[in-house]
Design a protein around this motif. Sequence first.
Motif, PDB file in Angstrom:
ATOM      1  N   ARG A 161       0.837  -1.196   0.000  1.00 21.88           N
ATOM      2  CA  ARG A 161       0.000   0.000   0.000  1.00 21.88           C
ATOM      3  C   ARG A 161       0.866   1.237   0.000  1.00 21.88           C
ATOM      4  O   ARG A 161       1.888   1.301   0.677  1.00 21.88           O
ATOM      5  CB  ARG A 161      -0.922   0.002   1.209  1.00 21.88           C
ATOM      6  N   ASP A 162       0.406   2.184  -0.768  1.00 24.15           N
ATOM      7  CA  ASP A 162       1.086   3.459  -0.828  1.00 24.15           C
ATOM      8  C   ASP A 162       0.544   4.318   0.301  1.00 24.15           C
ATOM      9  O   ASP A 162      -0.628   4.687   0.316  1.00 24.15           O
ATOM     10  CB  ASP A 162       0.822   4.117  -2.193  1.00 24.15           C
ATOM     11  N   GLU A 163       1.400   4.614   1.253  1.00 24.67           N
ATOM     12  CA  GLU A 163       0.923   5.328   2.434  1.00 24.67           C
ATOM     13  C   GLU A 163       0.555   6.772   2.131  1.00 24.67           C
ATOM     14  O   GLU A 163      -0.021   7.466   2.968  1.00 24.67           O
ATOM     15  CB  GLU A 163       1.985   5.264   3.543  1.00 24.67           C
ATOM     16  N   THR A 164       0.910   7.210   0.937  1.00 28.56           N
ATOM     17  CA  THR A 164       0.539   8.574   0.578  1.00 28.56           C
ATOM     18  C   THR A 164      -0.901   8.656   0.097  1.00 28.56           C
ATOM     19  O   THR A 164      -1.427   9.739  -0.092  1.00 28.56           O
ATOM     20  CB  THR A 164       1.461   9.128  -0.510  1.00 28.56           C
ATOM     21  N   VAL A 165      -1.519   7.494  -0.137  1.00 27.16           N
ATOM     22  CA  VAL A 165      -2.934   7.490  -0.502  1.00 27.16           C
ATOM     23  C   VAL A 165      -3.724   7.367   0.788  1.00 27.16           C
ATOM     24  O   VAL A 165      -3.620   6.378   1.504  1.00 27.16           O
ATOM     25  CB  VAL A 165      -3.264   6.312  -1.439  1.00 27.16           C
ATOM     26  N   SER A 166      -4.508   8.363   1.053  1.00 25.84           N
ATOM     27  CA  SER A 166      -5.224   8.375   2.323  1.00 25.84           C
ATOM     28  C   SER A 166      -6.319   7.325   2.336  1.00 25.84           C
ATOM     29  O   SER A 166      -6.759   6.834   1.286  1.00 25.84           O
ATOM     30  CB  SER A 166      -5.839   9.760   2.556  1.00 25.84           C
ATOM     31  N   ASP A 169      -9.336   7.860   3.078  1.00 23.33           N
ATOM     32  CA  ASP A 169     -10.502   8.451   2.413  1.00 23.33           C
ATOM     33  C   ASP A 169     -10.380   8.333   0.895  1.00 23.33           C
ATOM     34  O   ASP A 169     -11.337   7.977   0.196  1.00 23.33           O
ATOM     35  CB  ASP A 169     -10.633   9.929   2.787  1.00 23.33           C
ATOM     36  N   ASP A 170      -9.195   8.649   0.401  1.00 26.72           N
ATOM     37  CA  ASP A 170      -8.980   8.532  -1.046  1.00 26.72           C
ATOM     38  C   ASP A 170      -9.192   7.103  -1.514  1.00 26.72           C
ATOM     39  O   ASP A 170      -9.843   6.851  -2.535  1.00 26.72           O
ATOM     40  CB  ASP A 170      -7.552   8.965  -1.408  1.00 26.72           C
ATOM     41  N   ARG A 171      -8.617   6.202  -0.726  1.00 24.49           N
ATOM     42  CA  ARG A 171      -8.691   4.789  -1.116  1.00 24.49           C
ATOM     43  C   ARG A 171     -10.141   4.324  -1.162  1.00 24.49           C
ATOM     44  O   ARG A 171     -10.568   3.671  -2.112  1.00 24.49           O
ATOM     45  CB  ARG A 171      -7.875   3.957  -0.122  1.00 24.49           C
ATOM     46  N   LEU A 186     -11.978   6.058  -4.123  1.00 25.29           N
ATOM     47  CA  LEU A 186     -11.591   5.516  -5.421  1.00 25.29           C
ATOM     48  C   LEU A 186     -12.155   4.110  -5.629  1.00 25.29           C
ATOM     49  O   LEU A 186     -12.600   3.762  -6.720  1.00 25.29           O
ATOM     50  CB  LEU A 186     -10.065   5.499  -5.547  1.00 25.29           C
ATOM     51  N   GLU A 187     -12.118   3.328  -4.558  1.00 23.81           N
ATOM     52  CA  GLU A 187     -12.637   1.961  -4.666  1.00 23.81           C
ATOM     53  C   GLU A 187     -14.124   1.987  -5.045  1.00 23.81           C
ATOM     54  O   GLU A 187     -14.563   1.251  -5.934  1.00 23.81           O
ATOM     55  CB  GLU A 187     -12.436   1.233  -3.331  1.00 23.81           C
ATOM     56  N   LEU A 231     -12.729  11.708  -5.637  1.00 23.94           N
ATOM     57  CA  LEU A 231     -11.812  12.221  -4.626  1.00 23.94           C
ATOM     58  C   LEU A 231     -12.456  13.380  -3.883  1.00 23.94           C
ATOM     59  O   LEU A 231     -11.863  13.949  -2.963  1.00 23.94           O
ATOM     60  CB  LEU A 231     -10.487  12.629  -5.266  1.00 23.94           C
TER      61      LEU A 231
END
Lengths: 290, 173
Positions: free
Chosen positions: B94-99, B101-103, B106-107, B160
């Motif tokens: 997981r990219d920790e820069t993707v919050s 909320d974003d995740r 987006l899902e 987003l």
Amino acid sequence: MTGTNATRDPDSVLAAWLDEGPTDLPDVTRRAILTALPTTSQARRGLFAPWRSTHMNMFARGAAVLVVAVVAIGALALVAGPRGDVGAPSPSPVPSTPASAPPLPALDATFVSPSHGYQVGYPTGWTVTKGIGPWPPGTARYPANSVSDAIVTPSGAYRMRFSGASIALPRGMTMDGFRAFASPLSSPFNPDACAPVAPLPVPVMIDYQANPGKSPQQVEAVVSINGCLALAELGGYIYDVEVIAGGRGYTFTLDGQLTTADALAWLATIKLEPASAPAGSSAPSPSASK
Amino acid sequence: MGGDERAFADLVDLDGDRCYAIAYRILRDGERAQDAVQQAFLLAWRELPRLRDPERFEVWLHRLVVNACYEEFRRYRRWSANVRTLPVDGPAARDETVSIDDRDALERAFRTLSPEHRAVVVLHHHAGLPLASIAEVAGVPLGTVKSRLHYATRILRDALATDWVEGRKVRPA
């Protein structure tokens, strides 16, 4: 990070999110694929299986070697991912939704083959590669090999392809004999695996001029439709065409996002000029080709 | 295992991961992605003798994978329409820069997209293919790829949720 401001481009957030997740094909799936190979019959290439199977295997190995090299150079550095179980779906064809093929552009330019004795129209701006000829006797001709002339859609949209080649025929060679080595990729069309395709009119005639001073004639071509939207490498139908004129056997392939009407329109621009073909190799005698 | 099968096994080794990564991201489901990849490779094996240009193998294989994903999607669409599949393939990188909320946004938004739109997004943003190559893989005109990418990207950006002003996202309080 939740609820904080960010200063990144939303596309980078999207890309980062997409990069999350597994990237390794589970071993169980690899094993399932390899286990199924011996019981999954490969496509046959038509009515001349014994002769063709030799070339088929060589071709398959060639494809494998090339892809190994390409993939080895360009493979992504993927991180390890989790494992999981896999089902065992039947290897049935996957019909794709027929793409709405763009119309074939006007065939307003003319390519005169320096090696194979014909000319054909093509859309201005398309990429033309002259075949080096002559066609080595006893070998299959593939649209992409260097023997054949090739005309493809301009860079950036590789969606249609014309290719052609010819060879001097020994006296007495029939169309069946010519097709036995000239069209190894032809095979009975399987409509069950493909989206519907419009039938071809019979016969399909190709223009032929024996000599510059002679009156133009027409000769009948044998056209077979192979491949389909889901399976063909250009995502469209494949029209294999063979025709004999002036002691030469010609073979053409039109494939990609072509309708039957497109294919017929393209074939109508071909003019066979066997007298203009340079002396070169000739096909094996009928007895040798069997 | 014969020579051809060994050569094909090498192809599975070399290209299987990439195909699976693409299939997983289109389908958002590990088991269905495995089924799609398996189906695509078996089709490739079966149809390989008809491949006319070896240099086209990779594009062709990717097309088979994408088509298999479409098939998987449609096969399961009926019963999965109202079911939200939870990630079962973790622990995924997981990219920790993707919050979070974003995740989550987006899902949810991605699952509203058609498989054709998903494929374009994945091939572009994840596989990094140029649009012309995506057109080849997807078997659609370049303009269709552009319009699908534009539409899907707009949906995902909207998901987003917030305002992007000069590259700066501001979430509502």
